[in-house]
Motif scaffolding. Structure first.
Motif, PDB file in Angstrom:
ATOM      1  N   ASP A  75     -34.471  34.511  21.472  1.00 41.95           N
ATOM      2  CA  ASP A  75     -34.827  35.384  22.595  1.00 41.95           C
ATOM      3  C   ASP A  75     -35.848  34.720  23.506  1.00 41.95           C
ATOM      4  OD1 ASP A  75     -33.101  37.311  21.697  1.00 41.95           O
ATOM      5  OD2 ASP A  75     -34.675  38.544  20.763  1.00 41.95           O
ATOM      6  N   ARG A  78     -34.171  31.961  25.477  1.00 42.00           N
ATOM      7  CA  ARG A  78     -33.400  32.519  26.597  1.00 42.00           C
ATOM      8  C   ARG A  78     -34.319  32.944  27.741  1.00 42.00           C
ATOM      9  NH1 ARG A  78     -30.398  35.372  22.392  1.00 42.00           N
ATOM     10  NH2 ARG A  78     -28.539  34.146  21.984  1.00 42.00           N
ATOM     11  N   LEU A  79     -35.468  33.504  27.392  1.00 38.52           N
ATOM     12  CA  LEU A  79     -36.435  33.901  28.411  1.00 38.52           C
ATOM     13  C   LEU A  79     -36.918  32.681  29.196  1.00 38.52           C
ATOM     14  CD1 LEU A  79     -38.153  36.283  29.513  1.00 38.52           C
ATOM     15  CD2 LEU A  79     -39.889  35.612  27.853  1.00 38.52           C
ATOM     16  N   PHE A  81     -35.329  29.789  29.448  1.00 40.32           N
ATOM     17  CA  PHE A  81     -34.182  29.228  30.169  1.00 40.32           C
ATOM     18  C   PHE A  81     -33.871  30.033  31.425  1.00 40.32           C
ATOM     19  CE2 PHE A  81     -29.651  28.264  30.772  1.00 40.32           C
ATOM     20  CZ  PHE A  81     -29.726  26.874  30.775  1.00 40.32           C
ATOM     21  N   ASP A  82     -33.986  31.342  31.345  1.00 41.31           N
ATOM     22  CA  ASP A  82     -33.731  32.196  32.520  1.00 41.31           C
ATOM     23  C   ASP A  82     -34.843  32.068  33.565  1.00 41.31           C
ATOM     24  OD1 ASP A  82     -31.391  33.095  31.421  1.00 41.31           O
ATOM     25  OD2 ASP A  82     -32.284  34.946  30.604  1.00 41.31           O
ATOM     26  N   ALA A  83     -36.034  31.648  33.155  1.00 41.82           N
ATOM     27  CA  ALA A  83     -37.159  31.515  34.079  1.00 41.82           C
ATOM     28  C   ALA A  83     -37.211  30.158  34.761  1.00 41.82           C
ATOM     29  CB  ALA A  83     -38.464  31.764  33.346  1.00 41.82           C
ATOM     30  N   PRO A  85     -35.332  28.769  37.127  1.00 39.10           N
ATOM     31  CA  PRO A  85     -35.274  28.791  38.599  1.00 39.10           C
ATOM     32  C   PRO A  85     -36.599  29.208  39.253  1.00 39.10           C
ATOM     33  CG  PRO A  85     -33.306  29.799  37.706  1.00 39.10           C
ATOM     34  CD  PRO A  85     -34.232  29.540  36.557  1.00 39.10           C
ATOM     35  N   GLN A  86     -37.323  30.138  38.667  1.00 37.93           N
ATOM     36  CA  GLN A  86     -38.600  30.551  39.231  1.00 37.93           C
ATOM     37  C   GLN A  86     -39.662  29.455  39.045  1.00 37.93           C
ATOM     38  OE1 GLN A  86     -37.089  32.810  36.971  1.00 37.93           O
ATOM     39  NE2 GLN A  86     -36.219  34.112  38.557  1.00 37.93           N
TER      40      GLN A  86
END
Length: 91
Positions: A75, A78-79, A81-83, A85-86
């Protein structure tokens, strides 16, 4: 925004490490304390007597809490990896 996001992710990662280590190590510390009290009461000074129960409890905790630990780590990955772009936003 990116530096604050990175600091937040780093703080969450450190907290996750502390939490996961406590889940594995605290039961071992409790068993070590009980064995130490038993050794003090009976005056048995055998080093292997305290090692084996702690090893068994630690391995048992890794087996019992392993799926939860892996889920928490995934989890958090994933957090992160999703961040991405920011984090690489220019501006």
């Amino acid at each position: 925004m990116a530096p604050q996001l990175m600091l937040d992710l780093f703080g969450e990662a450190l907290w996750l490490v502390v939490l996961l280590v406590c889940v594995i190590i605290l039961p071992s510390l409790m068993v070590g304390l009980m064995v130490s009290m038993f050794q003090a009461a009976t005056q048995i000074n055998e080093q292997t007597l305290s090692f084996l129960p702690r090893l068994i409890i630690t391995l048992g905790m890794v087996m019992w809490a392993g799926p939860w630990i892996v889920t928490r780590l995934l989890d958090h990955f994933r957090l992160i990896f999703d961040a991405i772009p920011q984090m690489i936003q220019v501006g």
